[in-house]
Design a protein around this motif. Structure first.
Motif: not given
Length: 107
Positions: A33, A45, A49, A66, A92
């Motif tokens: 990541l 990315s 996730l 993360y 994020l």
């Protein structure tokens, strides 16, 4: 990590599907990541996730952590902010907020 850093999205998705350990770190402490964020591979990315946002996956969340920090104590979010990554920074941040809400609600 190599596939993520080089932008090989299809290979990353195959590895995720095969259960690759997404939290492994290299000699710098970078994860797949962190590499994807640093190299601006947004789709990779996001793929790393994807399942983090899925509340139906209770027992096994197949997503990158993360919050893991590298040797310089930086997380993927730190790099997204540092590089003004307008795609991954908000994602994020939302993930961190969602995890805090889950923790506070007892889920």
């Amino acid at each position: 990590m190599i596939a993520a850093s080089k932008g090989y999205e299809e290979i990353v998705r195959i590895l995720i599907g095969k259960g690759a350990n997404l939290d492994l770190q290299d000699y710098r402490g970078y994860t797949a990541l962190i590499w994807a964020v640093v190299e601006n591979h947004h789709n990779i990315s996001k793929a790393l996730l994807e399942d983090c946002f899925d509340d139906t996956i209770v027992f096994k969340r197949v997503c990158a952590n993360y919050g893991i920090k590298d040797n310089d104590k930086r997380s993927a979010l730190s790099y997204a902010v540092m590089y003004s990554n307008t795609v991954m920074g908000p994602i994020l941040t939302d993930l961190r907020r969602l995890d805090e809400e889950r923790e506070n609600s007892g889920l």
